[in-house]
Motif scaffolding. Structure first.
Motif, mmCIF file in Angstrom:
data_model
loop_
_atom_site.group_PDB
_atom_site.id
_atom_site.type_symbol
_atom_site.label_atom_id
_atom_site.label_comp_id
_atom_site.label_asym_id
_atom_site.label_seq_id
_atom_site.Cartn_x
_atom_site.Cartn_y
_atom_site.Cartn_z
ATOM 1 N N TYR A 24 40.983 32.486 39.587
ATOM 2 C CA TYR A 24 40.668 33.888 39.829
ATOM 3 C C TYR A 24 41.863 34.618 40.446
ATOM 4 O O TYR A 24 42.057 35.809 40.210
ATOM 5 C CB TYR A 24 39.453 34.021 40.744
ATOM 6 N N VAL A 25 42.649 33.919 41.239
ATOM 7 C CA VAL A 25 43.824 34.538 41.862
ATOM 8 C C VAL A 25 44.808 34.977 40.780
ATOM 9 O O VAL A 25 45.322 36.107 40.799
ATOM 10 C CB VAL A 25 44.495 33.559 42.845
ATOM 11 N N PHE A 26 45.068 34.073 39.819
ATOM 12 C CA PHE A 26 45.978 34.414 38.722
ATOM 13 C C PHE A 26 45.417 35.570 37.906
ATOM 14 O O PHE A 26 46.146 36.518 37.574
ATOM 15 C CB PHE A 26 46.182 33.191 37.822
ATOM 16 N N GLY A 27 44.138 35.500 37.570
ATOM 17 C CA GLY A 27 43.525 36.564 36.783
ATOM 18 C C GLY A 27 43.572 37.903 37.489
ATOM 19 O O GLY A 27 43.827 38.941 36.876
ATOM 20 N N TRP A 28 43.347 37.886 38.810
ATOM 21 C CA TRP A 28 43.364 39.121 39.605
ATOM 22 C C TRP A 28 44.734 39.780 39.542
ATOM 23 O O TRP A 28 44.853 41.001 39.431
ATOM 24 C CB TRP A 28 42.987 38.783 41.042
ATOM 25 N N ARG A 29 45.792 38.965 39.581
ATOM 26 C CA ARG A 29 47.154 39.506 39.597
ATOM 27 C C ARG A 29 47.668 39.887 38.220
ATOM 28 O O ARG A 29 48.407 40.864 38.072
ATOM 29 C CB ARG A 29 48.101 38.470 40.226
ATOM 30 N N LYS A 30 47.307 39.110 37.195
ATOM 31 C CA LYS A 30 47.917 39.279 35.881
ATOM 32 C C LYS A 30 47.049 40.017 34.864
ATOM 33 O O LYS A 30 47.575 40.662 33.950
ATOM 34 C CB LYS A 30 48.279 37.909 35.302
ATOM 35 N N LEU A 31 45.727 39.923 34.990
ATOM 36 C CA LEU A 31 44.855 40.472 33.955
ATOM 37 C C LEU A 31 43.925 41.561 34.473
ATOM 38 O O LEU A 31 43.123 42.088 33.709
ATOM 39 C CB LEU A 31 44.027 39.343 33.318
ATOM 40 N N GLY A 32 44.030 41.898 35.740
ATOM 41 C CA GLY A 32 43.274 43.031 36.258
ATOM 42 C C GLY A 32 42.049 42.641 37.064
ATOM 43 O O GLY A 32 41.482 41.566 36.896
ATOM 44 N N HIS A 33 41.649 43.559 37.946
ATOM 45 C CA HIS A 33 40.532 43.302 38.839
ATOM 46 C C HIS A 33 39.210 43.254 38.083
ATOM 47 O O HIS A 33 38.343 42.429 38.387
ATOM 48 C CB HIS A 33 40.483 44.373 39.924
ATOM 49 N N ALA B 188 45.008 31.453 28.192
ATOM 50 C CA ALA B 188 45.121 31.713 26.754
ATOM 51 C C ALA B 188 45.139 33.205 26.465
ATOM 52 O O ALA B 188 45.938 33.692 25.655
ATOM 53 C CB ALA B 188 43.970 31.034 26.008
ATOM 54 N N ILE B 189 44.271 33.959 27.121
ATOM 55 C CA ILE B 189 44.234 35.411 26.929
ATOM 56 C C ILE B 189 45.525 36.046 27.433
ATOM 57 O O ILE B 189 46.089 36.953 26.804
ATOM 58 C CB ILE B 189 43.016 36.014 27.649
ATOM 59 N N TYR B 190 46.022 35.557 28.561
ATOM 60 C CA TYR B 190 47.268 36.098 29.118
ATOM 61 C C TYR B 190 48.426 35.901 28.143
ATOM 62 O O TYR B 190 49.199 36.839 27.874
ATOM 63 C CB TYR B 190 47.567 35.413 30.447
#
Length: 208
Positions: free
Chosen positions: A75-84, A147-149
């Motif tokens: 979740y930390v990576f997703g929060w920073r790279k793919l948005g809140h 994968a999405i990133y």
């Protein structure tokens, strides 16, 4: 030149809150049913769910709880790279999936489940569920986030990225299970990733 060719393609309308809610509820249910079929047949799957399966089989911890906890670092990576918003939806999706996985055995059972059918059908169900989640701006964490990133930033097809990582994780199935179940687990991973690879591409709809 025809008027049709001159007309710009309209931008896709964003999903409403109600549409996103039904997308998460439906997508997670599809995946959860696939996960339960994998578990009933004694099979594995890829991604963080595969790691959760290994923990469940080896240590006996509840699959749903392990699945939720093991996704927390992503979740930390997703929060920073793919948005809140994406990360929030992913958190909700993983929570739903974890709950479904524990509740479904109370709602449905399998008196007879052919392992080959279980591998293919569970893979197709899980792949379809993940595709629904992606199109509503969510994921099931872990490998799917990565994968999405990579698809969005480098143009790598999400299904191909997920399949490559899944096979690495599934190789561990040979160490803790018999060869037949390990091979069937790989068959399920192929079915899952074919659905995503065919239906989710950089030149097609992402979902907003």
């Amino acid at each position: 030149m025809s008027d049709e060719l001159l007309t710009p393609t309209p931008a896709p309308a964003p999903h409403s809150l109600l549409e996103d809610i039904q997308g998460l509820l439906t997508g997670c249910l599809f995946v959860a049913l696939g996960v339960c079929m994998f578990r009933e047949a004694g099979l594995f799957t890829g991604g963080t769910t595969g790691v959760a399966f290994l923990t469940h089989y080896l240590l006996g911890y509840p699959l749903g709880a392990v699945l939720f906890v093991i996704n927390l670092p992503f979740y930390v990576f997703g929060w920073r790279k793919l948005g809140h918003l994406f990360t929030f939806k992913t958190f909700a999706a993983v929570g739903l999936l974890s709950a479904y996985v524990e509740l479904l055995p109370q709602w449905v059972g399998f008196e007879h489940l052919n392992p080959v059918f279980a591998a293919v059908m569970a893979g197709l169900l899980a792949g379809t569920g993940i595709l629904i989640l992606i199109r509503h701006g969510a994921s099931l964490g872990g490998v799917t986030i990565m994968a999405i990133y990579f698809q969005k930033t480098r143009g790598w097809r999400a299904g191909n990225v997920q399949m490559a990582v899944d096979f690495v994780i599934l190789l561990t199935a040979f160490a803790v299970s018999d060869v037949q179940k390990a091979l069937l687990s790989m068959l399920g991973a192929v079915a899952l990733n074919v659905v995503i690879g065919v239906n989710h591409r950089t030149d097609r709809y992402y979902g907003v």
